[in-house]
Design an enzyme around this catalytic site. Sequence first.
Site, PDB file in Angstrom:
ATOM      1  N   GLN A  72       7.923   6.388   6.422  1.00 33.32           N
ATOM      2  CA  GLN A  72       6.590   6.255   7.011  1.00 33.32           C
ATOM      3  C   GLN A  72       6.370   7.250   8.144  1.00 33.32           C
ATOM      4  O   GLN A  72       5.325   7.893   8.242  1.00 33.32           O
ATOM      5  CB  GLN A  72       6.394   4.833   7.524  1.00 33.32           C
ATOM      6  CG  GLN A  72       6.141   3.823   6.434  1.00 33.32           C
ATOM      7  CD  GLN A  72       4.884   4.154   5.655  1.00 33.32           C
ATOM      8  OE1 GLN A  72       3.779   4.158   6.193  1.00 33.32           O
ATOM      9  NE2 GLN A  72       5.041   4.467   4.388  1.00 33.32           N
ATOM     10  N   PRO A 102      15.518   0.925   8.061  1.00 29.41           N
ATOM     11  CA  PRO A 102      15.438   2.308   8.550  1.00 29.41           C
ATOM     12  C   PRO A 102      15.003   3.309   7.481  1.00 29.41           C
ATOM     13  O   PRO A 102      14.375   4.318   7.802  1.00 29.41           O
ATOM     14  CB  PRO A 102      16.870   2.600   9.021  1.00 29.41           C
ATOM     15  CG  PRO A 102      17.471   1.261   9.291  1.00 29.41           C
ATOM     16  CD  PRO A 102      16.848   0.328   8.294  1.00 29.41           C
ATOM     17  N   GLU A 148       1.474   3.800  11.424  1.00 29.12           N
ATOM     18  CA  GLU A 148       0.409   4.665  11.921  1.00 29.12           C
ATOM     19  C   GLU A 148       0.811   5.447  13.170  1.00 29.12           C
ATOM     20  O   GLU A 148       0.004   6.192  13.719  1.00 29.12           O
ATOM     21  CB  GLU A 148      -0.840   3.825  12.196  1.00 29.12           C
ATOM     22  CG  GLU A 148      -1.322   3.126  10.940  1.00 29.12           C
ATOM     23  CD  GLU A 148      -2.619   2.364  11.119  1.00 29.12           C
ATOM     24  OE1 GLU A 148      -3.676   3.004  11.167  1.00 29.12           O
ATOM     25  OE2 GLU A 148      -2.560   1.126  11.202  1.00 29.12           O
ATOM     26  N   ILE A 180       0.822  -1.212   0.000  1.00 22.95           N
ATOM     27  CA  ILE A 180       0.000   0.000   0.000  1.00 22.95           C
ATOM     28  C   ILE A 180       0.857   1.263   0.000  1.00 22.95           C
ATOM     29  O   ILE A 180       0.365   2.361   0.267  1.00 22.95           O
ATOM     30  CB  ILE A 180      -0.973   0.012   1.205  1.00 22.95           C
ATOM     31  CG1 ILE A 180      -0.218   0.023   2.536  1.00 22.95           C
ATOM     32  CG2 ILE A 180      -1.913  -1.167   1.143  1.00 22.95           C
ATOM     33  CD1 ILE A 180      -1.130   0.199   3.748  1.00 22.95           C
ATOM     34  N   GLY A 181       2.135   1.080  -0.300  1.00 25.54           N
ATOM     35  CA  GLY A 181       3.045   2.218  -0.341  1.00 25.54           C
ATOM     36  C   GLY A 181       3.999   2.275   0.826  1.00 25.54           C
ATOM     37  O   GLY A 181       4.844   3.164   0.907  1.00 25.54           O
TER      38      GLY A 181
END
Length: 762
Positions: A659, A653, A726, A470-471
């Site tokens: 992210q 890393p 997240e 999803i990237g």
Amino acid sequence: MVDAAPTPKENMGQPVPRIDARLKVTGGARYPADIPVSNLAYGVLVTSTIARGRITALDVEAARATPGIIAVLTENEVKGRIAKPEFGGSNATSIAPLQGADIAHDGEIIALVVGETFEAAREGAMLVHVDYAKETPSTSLYSQGAETVAAVDASKRFKEDPKVGNFDENLAASQVKIEADYFMPTQHHNPIELFSTTAAWNGDELVVYEPSQNVTGWKIEIAKQLKIDPERVRVVSPFIGGAFGSKGPITPRTALVAYAAKLLGRPVRCVVSRMQSFTTMTYRAETRHHIEIGATQDGRITAFKHEGFEVTSRPDPYLVGGTTATALMYNYGSVLTKVSLVKTDRPTPGYMRSPPETPYVYALENAMDEMAVALNMDPVEFRRINDTMVEPIKHRRFTSRSLMTCFDAAASEFRWSERKSEPGSMREGDWLIGMGCATAIYPTNIAPCAVRVRLTADGRVRVQTASHEIGTGIRTVAAQVAAERLGVATEMVDIEMGDTTLPPAPVAGGSNSTASVCSAIMKACDEILDQLFYSASSSKEGALSKARVDEMKVANGEVVSERASEKIADILSRSGEGAIEQYTEFLPEGASPQGVSNLYKGKLEMIGGESGKQAIRFAFGAEFVEVWVHKHTREIRVPRIVGAFAGGRIINPKTARSQLMGGMIWGISSALHEATEFDHREARVVNRDLQDYLVPVNADIKEVTVILVPEVDDKVNPAGVKGLGELGNVGTAAAIASAVYNATGKRVRDLPIRVDTLIGEA
């Protein structure tokens, strides 16, 4: 943007460039709407222009008469042929298209126009005429007609409101108290890749190309809605151009487009417009929070109360439920929480990056800053005083908790010691300077997962799993883990994902993918090594004949023992097979034996980080933000942000930093830019495009520093991975709100914080 000083290497993998990078930058990566399909027809949705009421007339004759139109599907064409979905599981909503005359929300799907070209279908859709009997809708939390219900009564997912001790008594005895309400508006995902469905039938076999975070679950649900055998359905989603939760649950249009393709006897592709994505897809639920905190004069919290109110649709009890995280975060003394759902005439909300934590932790961390101010205490020290290794509700230990290590690392890099606590005391010309900080948390989730790994004599490795790119870089970290385990170069590993013909994997959500997929790969590779070592030691010809298996390891394409080594290719060639292939099912601790079998049935068994009986698993971080607010215009700037994060083992890393950096930037967006605006009289979205739905541009983002804090936690899962996709955006908005207060003396509790919010004196 810059990174911090070199990251310590403990428990850190190699910063391998993404293995799919060349495909993506050269256009070689095929996204679902890019996959060539012959004899393609094009579908365009027709959506309602009211939010509540009933269709009294639907005239499609002008549309059908338009040149190039193949068909117009309404309730008459699909009645009884598509089963109404049930809310929950793989379904985002029970509000199905073309299932009756009643309108449940703005932009509900009421017809599908199919044409030879997209342009013809779009023109036909514009010519569909609809008459309505309108009713007055309820838009938001406090709209007239909205229905408020307790989450414990409305949602099966919400077992109880966490609480412990006597909050009322402890609050009354507290020396310092604060009480405040906080608000986070509706926000929409807006991934760059538009939502789409392409359906093609080959006889009775259906292939669906659609950006999906859950191909295995979708396969089962599509079959259920179309009333066919799941084995006749294949879902393909090799790459996804942004998802953030929006492509996790199956969409209301998917079965409709598939049925249209069956009815017409040719493939149909429906790409949803940006405007329609605001009403036909999910979004972050609007929430309001009431928090009360009591503490002793020396800063120890004695009482904590958190009430949450969440918007959902009339029929579906979608739950955010973030008190299950905020109630565990500090040594509160006593805790009282309650979550209520507010039913409105809106589409059903859904998952959006760190769904519970982003709004609930925003309120908690804002309140923590307010209490630190009330105590005249440094916000970092206030959190240090109330840090704990044992959560307050059921007294379970955290498997690891590097929160204050993160605060110390980020504070040092940020130069927090230079901050002045008096609001408005730091200035540069006409600019007021403020500094703020906040905690970031995210539970360490994991789920059953299956993989197939094949090691061949030429040293190549193939990994197959129906997980999803999803990237986030899951293809790359999967390749790294397989390469490391089998002693080959990463370039020798091929990854196949995003297809229901592959072994089933869980939804790519809840930051579980790296932990789940890599744990499964590790197990499969170890099983391959067991076979390889046994074959080497049991052979009468090889250099490793009769060598001890427990002394063997792999490196650089060879099996090595203390006294000898042999090429993997030679061992496999001798066996006559030329390859070893292993299908493996991984079941995390706490999962049922049916975990992977349930995936085949469309049922996901996610083991949540906060659900442990003896211990709970969370990733932690600390974020520090500097804001500049213009003295006269109240313009807001964020010149720098520093985040330090501890997420267990960091396999790559480079992808981890990406992210976290993306999450922090999204946090800035959430604090200062994003809000879905409504006409509250009509319950309709006003800013349904990227011109009016504000997000940051390059000029808004200056210096972003990511620090990866080494952390070893062998209790979370076999891979030692906590997950952090997240984590990065959880604390940012609260840190910005705190910095704005430090700059201006004005406490802003409702997001987004914009110029009009700050006009006037504090």
